[in-house]
Design a protein around this motif. Structure first.
Motif, PDB file in Angstrom:
ATOM      1  N   LEU A 143       6.931  82.032  10.598  1.00 49.88           N
ATOM      2  CA  LEU A 143       6.944  83.097  11.512  1.00 49.88           C
ATOM      3  C   LEU A 143       6.042  82.171  12.649  1.00 49.88           C
ATOM      4  CD1 LEU A 143       5.934  86.896  11.905  1.00 49.88           C
ATOM      5  CD2 LEU A 143       4.675  85.193  13.566  1.00 49.88           C
ATOM      6  N   GLY A 144       6.249  81.620  13.538  1.00 54.10           N
ATOM      7  CA  GLY A 144       5.504  80.860  14.153  1.00 54.10           C
ATOM      8  C   GLY A 144       5.978  79.382  13.916  1.00 54.10           C
ATOM      9  N   THR A 145       7.710  79.428  14.025  1.00 52.40           N
ATOM     10  CA  THR A 145       8.161  78.379  13.445  1.00 52.40           C
ATOM     11  C   THR A 145       8.125  76.639  13.939  1.00 52.40           C
ATOM     12  OG1 THR A 145       9.597  77.638  12.670  1.00 52.40           O
ATOM     13  CG2 THR A 145      10.287  78.396  14.838  1.00 52.40           C
ATOM     14  N   GLY A 146       7.264  76.852  15.138  1.00 50.70           N
ATOM     15  CA  GLY A 146       6.676  75.381  15.258  1.00 50.70           C
ATOM     16  C   GLY A 146       8.358  74.721  15.988  1.00 50.70           C
ATOM     17  N   ALA A 149       9.702  73.331  11.241  1.00 53.48           N
ATOM     18  CA  ALA A 149       9.249  73.131   9.292  1.00 53.48           C
ATOM     19  C   ALA A 149       9.751  73.882   8.514  1.00 53.48           C
ATOM     20  CB  ALA A 149       8.045  72.370   9.881  1.00 53.48           C
ATOM     21  N   LEU A 168       6.479  82.068  19.879  1.00 53.79           N
ATOM     22  CA  LEU A 168       6.027  82.721  21.333  1.00 53.79           C
ATOM     23  C   LEU A 168       6.747  81.485  22.200  1.00 53.79           C
ATOM     24  CD1 LEU A 168       5.085  85.380  23.166  1.00 53.79           C
ATOM     25  CD2 LEU A 168       2.247  83.776  22.195  1.00 53.79           C
ATOM     26  N   SER A 169       6.353  80.388  21.527  1.00 55.08           N
ATOM     27  CA  SER A 169       6.648  79.602  22.939  1.00 55.08           C
ATOM     28  C   SER A 169       9.172  78.513  22.694  1.00 55.08           C
ATOM     29  CB  SER A 169       5.733  78.348  22.103  1.00 55.08           C
ATOM     30  OG  SER A 169       6.522  76.868  23.013  1.00 55.08           O
ATOM     31  N   ALA A 172       8.984  75.215  21.906  1.00 59.70           N
ATOM     32  CA  ALA A 172       8.972  74.960  20.449  1.00 59.70           C
ATOM     33  C   ALA A 172      10.316  75.258  20.117  1.00 59.70           C
ATOM     34  CB  ALA A 172       7.760  75.293  19.827  1.00 59.70           C
ATOM     35  N   GLY A 194       9.111  85.417  20.960  1.00 60.57           N
ATOM     36  CA  GLY A 194       8.285  86.660  21.033  1.00 60.57           C
ATOM     37  C   GLY A 194       7.509  87.044  20.477  1.00 60.57           C
ATOM     38  N   ASP A 195       6.399  87.559  20.499  1.00 63.10           N
ATOM     39  CA  ASP A 195       4.982  88.239  20.013  1.00 63.10           C
ATOM     40  C   ASP A 195       4.688  88.285  18.362  1.00 63.10           C
ATOM     41  OD1 ASP A 195       2.153  87.823  19.404  1.00 63.10           O
ATOM     42  OD2 ASP A 195       2.656  89.714  20.615  1.00 63.10           O
ATOM     43  N   PRO A 213      -1.887  79.652  13.969  1.00 65.16           N
ATOM     44  CA  PRO A 213      -2.803  79.621  14.834  1.00 65.16           C
ATOM     45  C   PRO A 213      -3.831  79.908  14.066  1.00 65.16           C
ATOM     46  CG  PRO A 213      -1.598  81.057  16.749  1.00 65.16           C
ATOM     47  CD  PRO A 213      -0.628  80.514  15.555  1.00 65.16           C
ATOM     48  N   MET A 233      -1.550  76.876  22.326  1.00 66.17           N
ATOM     49  CA  MET A 233      -1.118  77.795  21.194  1.00 66.17           C
ATOM     50  C   MET A 233      -0.699  77.870  19.758  1.00 66.17           C
ATOM     51  SD  MET A 233       2.409  79.975  22.206  1.00 66.17           S
ATOM     52  CE  MET A 233       2.793  79.245  24.046  1.00 66.17           C
ATOM     53  N   ALA A 234      -0.326  76.225  19.993  1.00 66.50           N
ATOM     54  CA  ALA A 234      -0.724  75.941  17.680  1.00 66.50           C
ATOM     55  C   ALA A 234      -1.322  76.142  17.649  1.00 66.50           C
ATOM     56  CB  ALA A 234       0.370  75.050  17.987  1.00 66.50           C
TER      57      ALA A 234
HETATM   58  C1  LIG Z   1       0.248  75.654  13.503  1.00 65.64           C
HETATM   59  S1  LIG Z   1       1.707  76.181  14.410  1.00 65.64           S
HETATM   60  C2  LIG Z   1       2.594  75.861  12.736  1.00 65.64           C
HETATM   61  C3  LIG Z   1       4.119  75.501  13.268  1.00 65.64           C
HETATM   62  C4  LIG Z   1       5.161  75.564  12.317  1.00 65.64           C
HETATM   63  N1  LIG Z   1       4.898  76.261  11.723  1.00 65.64           N
HETATM   64  C5  LIG Z   1       4.047  73.926  11.571  1.00 65.64           C
HETATM   65  O1  LIG Z   1       3.685  74.539  10.571  1.00 65.64           O
HETATM   66  O2  LIG Z   1       4.186  72.913  11.496  1.00 65.64           O
HETATM   67  C6  LIG Z   1       1.659  77.819  15.481  1.00 65.64           C
HETATM   68  C7  LIG Z   1       2.730  78.200  15.499  1.00 65.64           C
HETATM   69  O3  LIG Z   1       2.712  79.564  15.976  1.00 65.64           O
HETATM   70  C8  LIG Z   1       2.909  80.219  17.277  1.00 65.64           C
HETATM   71  N2  LIG Z   1       2.821  80.791  17.399  1.00 65.64           N
HETATM   72  C9  LIG Z   1       1.208  81.159  17.740  1.00 65.64           C
HETATM   73  N3  LIG Z   1       0.781  82.518  18.339  1.00 65.64           N
HETATM   74  C10 LIG Z   1       2.277  83.494  17.890  1.00 65.64           C
HETATM   75  C11 LIG Z   1       2.694  84.603  18.520  1.00 65.64           C
HETATM   76  N4  LIG Z   1       1.507  85.439  18.781  1.00 65.64           N
HETATM   77  N5  LIG Z   1       3.592  85.150  18.085  1.00 65.64           N
HETATM   78  C12 LIG Z   1       4.557  84.179  17.190  1.00 65.64           C
HETATM   79  N6  LIG Z   1       4.236  82.505  17.780  1.00 65.64           N
HETATM   80  C13 LIG Z   1       3.079  81.948  17.622  1.00 65.64           C
HETATM   81  C14 LIG Z   1       2.771  78.943  18.190  1.00 65.64           C
HETATM   82  O4  LIG Z   1       3.667  78.590  20.006  1.00 65.64           O
HETATM   83  C15 LIG Z   1       3.274  77.507  16.757  1.00 65.64           C
HETATM   84  O5  LIG Z   1       4.577  76.780  17.110  1.00 65.64           O
END
Ligand SMILES: C[S@@+](CC[C@H](N)C(=O)[O-])C[C@H]1O[C@@H](n2cnc3c(N)ncnc32)[C@H](O)[C@@H]1O
Length: 309
Positions: A143-146, A149, A168-169, A172, A194-195, A213, A233-234
């Motif tokens: 979740l929040g894959t960016g 990775a 959510l992005s 990304a 999505g969120d 984040p 957002m990250a």
């Molecule tokens: C800290 S980064 C981590 C990226 C990757 N997973 C890594 O470890 O390198 C956080 C990721 O969560 C996403 N994100 C932030 N808020 C979110 C939400 N409410 N729902 C889903 N993804 C979200 C951001 O867009 C970002 O890609």
């Protein structure tokens, strides 16, 4: 190198060898307060010369051509003056020994996050883990894959697992999909937009991993200038950095199979609070994992029941 970012005019007109440029740039980066000065200089020079970094050691005495020096000068300026991270200047970063495309739309994957991958693998490959129905494939959500990775590192280790990665992005997710393609894992990962759990409504997983984040807004002024080049957002999650983790922990139980595990990356000082949140949300066997600096970096818990863990 111009003004601050270049040797004096007389130096500019003469021929520079690889070693001389490395020494000059390392010194310049150190004065600019860049910690990994020599490594950054080597990575950027190798990039400007379009050659592997280790080749520099063989080519120490080789003169650098004017075109190559111009390219290098631009990179050095961006690094020292604008504090652009090397990963963004190079357009890639290694994570879990895999090469990931990196842009300003994604967080650059950090070595600390390998702790999360290790935690997940230790459960998945540990004794007794697996769906109650042995015929079903293990389901994993990142979740929040960016950049993708974590999901892609797990895909490379687990040929028999089904992987879902969400963010959510949209921007990304575009990079994550490119990385899946680069790493020949395109068919292995389902990318959703999505969120939090909204794109997987009604689904359950054996393992949920997330590096959400978690930077506190109140700490914004103390952050290294390089972070300004990564997506807000990250990074940020409210005043205390826990806004996303709070929602993640609260929602995870509804998306875990009985006995499934949740692992979340966090900032070391958040570990105790998040462990309490996990317990209050109904998780059992709550545990923490440490990064290379021996700080708590990941906490996790098992959703009650039998089947997955
Ligand atoms: C800290 S980064 C981590 C990226 C990757 N997973 C890594 O470890 O390198 C956080 C990721 O969560 C996403 N994100 C932030 N808020 C979110 C939400 N409410 N729902 C889903 N993804 C979200 C951001 O867009 C970002 O890609």
């Amino acid at each position: 190198m111009s003004g601050e970012a270049r040797p004096a005019t007389s130096d500019r007109d003469r021929s520079w060898t690889v070693l001389e440029l490395l020494r000059w740039t390392t010194d310049y980066f150190k004065r600019a307060g860049i910690e990994s000065a020599r490594l950054d200089a080597e990575l950027l020079l190798a990039h400007a010369l379009e050659s592997p970094r280790l080749r520099l050691y063989v080519d120490y005495e080789k003169p650098v051509l004017p075109d190559e020096r111009d390219r290098f000068r631009q990179l050095v300026r961006s690094r020292a003056v604008d504090r652009v991270p090397v990963s963004i200047l190079l357009g890639e970063r290694e994570f879990w020994s895999l090469s990931f495309k990196v842009t300003r739309d994604v967080l650059t994957p950090r070595p600390d996050t390998e702790t999360l991958v290790e935690a997940a693998l230790s459960k998945l490959k540990g004794p007794g883990f697996g769906p109650a129905d042995p015929g079903r494939r293990v389901r994993i959500l990142d979740l929040g894959t960016g950049s993708g990775a974590i999901a892609l590192a797990l895909a490379s280790e687990l040929p028999d697992a089904d992987l879902t990665a969400s963010d959510l992005s949209q921007a990304a997710l575009q990079i994550a999909a490119e990385n899946a393609d680069r790493l020949q894992q395109k068919e292995r990962v389902r990318f959703l937009h999505g969120d939090l759990f909204e794109p997987v409504a009604g689904e359950r997983f054996d393992l949920v991993v997330s590096n959400p984040p978690y930077v506190a807004r109140r700490d914004e002024g103390k952050l290294p200038p390089e972070l300004a080049h990564e997506p807000e957002m990250a990074l940020f999650a409210g005043e205390d950095g826990l806004d996303v983790i709070r929602r993640l922990v609260a929602g995870a139980g509804a998306h875990l199979s009985p006995g499934g595990w949740l692992f979340v990356e966090l900032s070391p000082e958040q570990a105790v609070t998040v462990e309490q949140q996990l317990t209050s949300a109904g998780f059992v066997d709550v545990e923490r994992r440490f990064d290379l600096a021996r700080r708590p970096r990941v906490v996790g818990g098992r959703w009650p029941g039998t089947g997955s863990g």
